[in-house]
Design an enzyme around this catalytic site. Structure first.
Site, PDB file in Angstrom:
ATOM      1  N   SER A 114       0.850  -1.182   0.000  1.00  0.00           N
ATOM      2  CA  SER A 114       0.000   0.000   0.000  1.00  0.00           C
ATOM      3  C   SER A 114       0.888   1.235   0.000  1.00  0.00           C
ATOM      4  CB  SER A 114      -0.843  -0.023   1.269  1.00  0.00           C
ATOM      5  OG  SER A 114      -1.261   1.278   1.597  1.00  0.00           O
ATOM      6  N   SER A 115       0.352   2.345  -0.503  1.00  0.00           N
ATOM      7  CA  SER A 115       1.156   3.573  -0.526  1.00  0.00           C
ATOM      8  C   SER A 115       1.350   4.147   0.881  1.00  0.00           C
ATOM      9  CB  SER A 115       0.513   4.609  -1.441  1.00  0.00           C
ATOM     10  OG  SER A 115      -0.796   4.892  -1.016  1.00  0.00           O
ATOM     11  N   CYS A 116       0.607   3.640   1.894  1.00  0.00           N
ATOM     12  CA  CYS A 116       0.785   4.186   3.247  1.00  0.00           C
ATOM     13  C   CYS A 116       2.057   3.691   3.917  1.00  0.00           C
ATOM     14  CB  CYS A 116      -0.434   3.919   4.110  1.00  0.00           C
ATOM     15  SG  CYS A 116      -0.598   2.195   4.538  1.00  0.00           S
ATOM     16  N   TYR A 141      -0.999  -0.787  10.259  1.00  0.00           N
ATOM     17  CA  TYR A 141      -1.170  -1.458   8.966  1.00  0.00           C
ATOM     18  C   TYR A 141       0.104  -1.285   8.131  1.00  0.00           C
ATOM     19  CZ  TYR A 141      -3.150  -2.222   4.301  1.00  0.00           C
ATOM     20  OH  TYR A 141      -3.407  -2.674   3.025  1.00  0.00           O
ATOM     21  N   LYS A 186       2.665  -4.077   6.522  1.00  0.00           N
ATOM     22  CA  LYS A 186       2.932  -4.181   5.079  1.00  0.00           C
ATOM     23  C   LYS A 186       4.425  -4.041   4.780  1.00  0.00           C
ATOM     24  CE  LYS A 186      -1.005  -5.029   3.152  1.00  0.00           C
ATOM     25  NZ  LYS A 186      -1.157  -6.296   2.413  1.00  0.00           N
ATOM     26  N   HIS A 220     -13.098   3.417   2.792  1.00  0.00           N
ATOM     27  CA  HIS A 220     -12.250   4.510   2.320  1.00  0.00           C
ATOM     28  C   HIS A 220     -13.122   5.628   1.767  1.00  0.00           C
ATOM     29  CE1 HIS A 220      -9.086   1.354   2.394  1.00  0.00           C
ATOM     30  NE2 HIS A 220      -8.386   2.368   2.834  1.00  0.00           N
TER      31      HIS A 220
HETATM   32  P1  GDP Z   1      -6.220   7.416   3.771  1.00  0.00           P
HETATM   33  O1  GDP Z   1      -5.741   7.713   2.378  1.00  0.00           O
HETATM   34  O2  GDP Z   1      -5.477   6.283   4.412  1.00  0.00           O
HETATM   35  O3  GDP Z   1      -6.228   8.664   4.621  1.00  0.00           O
HETATM   36  O4  GDP Z   1      -7.681   6.830   3.619  1.00  0.00           O
HETATM   37  P2  GDP Z   1      -9.206   7.332   3.534  1.00  0.00           P
HETATM   38  O5  GDP Z   1      -9.712   6.996   2.183  1.00  0.00           O
HETATM   39  O6  GDP Z   1      -9.932   6.736   4.693  1.00  0.00           O
HETATM   40  O7  GDP Z   1      -9.222   8.919   3.729  1.00  0.00           O
HETATM   41  C1  GDP Z   1      -8.736   9.820   2.767  1.00  0.00           C
HETATM   42  C2  GDP Z   1      -9.099  11.260   3.126  1.00  0.00           C
HETATM   43  O8  GDP Z   1     -10.503  11.434   2.868  1.00  0.00           O
HETATM   44  C3  GDP Z   1      -8.871  11.669   4.583  1.00  0.00           C
HETATM   45  O9  GDP Z   1      -8.391  13.000   4.583  1.00  0.00           O
HETATM   46  C4  GDP Z   1     -10.281  11.611   5.165  1.00  0.00           C
HETATM   47  O10 GDP Z   1     -10.457  12.448   6.302  1.00  0.00           O
HETATM   48  C5  GDP Z   1     -11.112  12.094   3.993  1.00  0.00           C
HETATM   49  N1  GDP Z   1     -12.538  11.731   4.040  1.00  0.00           N
HETATM   50  C6  GDP Z   1     -13.574  12.584   3.811  1.00  0.00           C
HETATM   51  N2  GDP Z   1     -14.759  11.978   3.985  1.00  0.00           N
HETATM   52  C7  GDP Z   1     -14.476  10.682   4.291  1.00  0.00           C
HETATM   53  C8  GDP Z   1     -15.293   9.558   4.561  1.00  0.00           C
HETATM   54  O11 GDP Z   1     -16.516   9.612   4.574  1.00  0.00           O
HETATM   55  N3  GDP Z   1     -14.664   8.367   4.815  1.00  0.00           N
HETATM   56  C9  GDP Z   1     -13.291   8.285   4.808  1.00  0.00           C
HETATM   57  N4  GDP Z   1     -12.724   7.095   5.056  1.00  0.00           N
HETATM   58  N5  GDP Z   1     -12.497   9.348   4.589  1.00  0.00           N
HETATM   59  C10 GDP Z   1     -13.071  10.534   4.330  1.00  0.00           C
END
Ligand code: GDP
Length: 315
Positions: free
Chosen positions: A110-112, A139, A143, A182
């Site tokens: 994953s890119s994280c 996580y 990875k 996500h």
């Molecule tokens: P990340 O790339 O590991 O941070 O994974 P996420 O997809 O969970 O979040 C990406 C970004 O989208 C973060 O800045 C979140 O705060 C924002 N975000 C906005 N609305 C949402 C939501 O409803 N769900 C999630 N998971 N993230 C959200």
């Protein structure tokens, strides 16, 4: 080693977002001998069961798409679960694959895994050069251990494992849970439900300023199959499309695809996570592969799937 249409390929995690797309891609190419096991049939956290499966079935190749995954909330609130399950699953599968003589192994990370404040776009060599993003470090550490295990097994035993690091993925078969998913599937569902109910506004987590890169999972699966056949090195490879958007731009795009006309509210009490995550895909492009599905078309496709499968989707 060449893998023909009769090769026995085990796709671990074939019911997930990535695994199901890899199965579609392999079948599309004519693969006739895919080995698939549901979670109930084979619990990958159980070492003895995993060894037994590999000794009995002797796969020629493995695509390792089984993992405990989730969005920013799930990762942040279940650190032990995310670390334990991922370490157990990948250690069991990598070790059993090596012992049973698997000829090619594809590990998906994953890119994280990259440092929170990496220069952008993120090159593969930035791995382990700085502290991780705290919301998903459990996580990420698991990875990193997985890709290092692949490198170690290659160096010590000549195990032909490659490690691919996809950017944020989306597509059919995703998890559309409002809390644990996500951002992209969460927004599709939230805008859709707001449209159906006629809500005046939709809340988006965080400030809207973080930037993320999104890759359709069918593009990822195409890259996985391509590299399964053509790539063989311990060097990890980023898999992305090379472009990112801000979360507010993403929200506007999903809103227009869904056809929701209300207001957007940003809830800055929710975490933003890492400020930007854009992969450098020079290595991938140099290997002869490029993403093909534009973000808008990919969201339209995923929204269509969501509408058709809303009842059975992982909601
Ligand atoms: P990340 O790339 O590991 O941070 O994974 P996420 O997809 O969970 O979040 C990406 C970004 O989208 C973060 O800045 C979140 O705060 C924002 N975000 C906005 N609305 C949402 C939501 O409803 N769900 C999630 N998971 N993230 C959200």
């Amino acid at each position: 080693m060449s893998l023909d249409k009769n090769a026995r390929i085990y796709v671990a995690g074939h019911r997930g977002l990535v695994g199901s797309a890899v199965v579609r891609a392999l079948q599309h190419q004519g693969s006739r001998n895919l080995l698939l096991r549901t979670h109930t049939e084979l619990d990958l956290t159980e070492q003895a069961a995993v060894r037994d499966f590999f000794q009995r079935e002797h796969p020629d190749a493995v695509i390792m798409a089984a993992a405990r995954v989730g969005g920013i909330y799930a990762n942040n609130s279940r650190p032990a679960l995310f670390m334990r399950d991922n370490l157990l699953i990948q250690d069991n599968v990598i070790d059993a694959a090596h012992r049973s003589g698997v000829g090619k192994f594809v590990f998906l990370g994953s890119s994280c895994i990259y440092p929170k404040l990496s220069p952008q776009p993120i090159k593969e060599e930035y791995l382990l050069t700085g502290p991780l993003e705290p919301t998903n470090e459990w996580y990420a550490v698991a990875k990193i251990a997985g890709l290092k295990m692949c490198q170690a097994y290659r160096r010590e035993f000549g195990f032909r494992a490659i490690s691919l690091m996809p950017t944020n993925l989306y597509g059919p078969g995703d998890n559309f849970d409002l809390q644990n998913s996500h951002v992209l599937p969460a927004l599709i569902r939230r805008f859709h439900e707001a449209k159906v109910r006629g809500d005046e506004s939709v809340t988006v987590w965080g400030t809207g300023t973080p930037r993320r890169e999104f890759l359709h999972v069918d593009d990822l699966a195409d890259a996985v199959v391509y590299l399964l056949h053509t790539y063989d090195s311990e060097d990890i490879v980023n898999i992305g499309c090379g472009e990112d958007v801000s979360i507010s731009e993403l929200a506007e795009l999903v809103m227009s695809v869904v056809g929701y006309q209300g207001r957007l509210i940003f809830d800055s009490t929710k975490p933003d996570g890492t400020p930007r995550k854009l992969l450098d895909v020079t290595r991938l492009n140099g290997l002869g592969w490029r993403a093909k599905i534009p973000l808008k078309a990919g969201i339209e496709h995923t929204y269509g799937w969501f509408q058709e499968h809303a009842a059975e989707a992982r909601l």
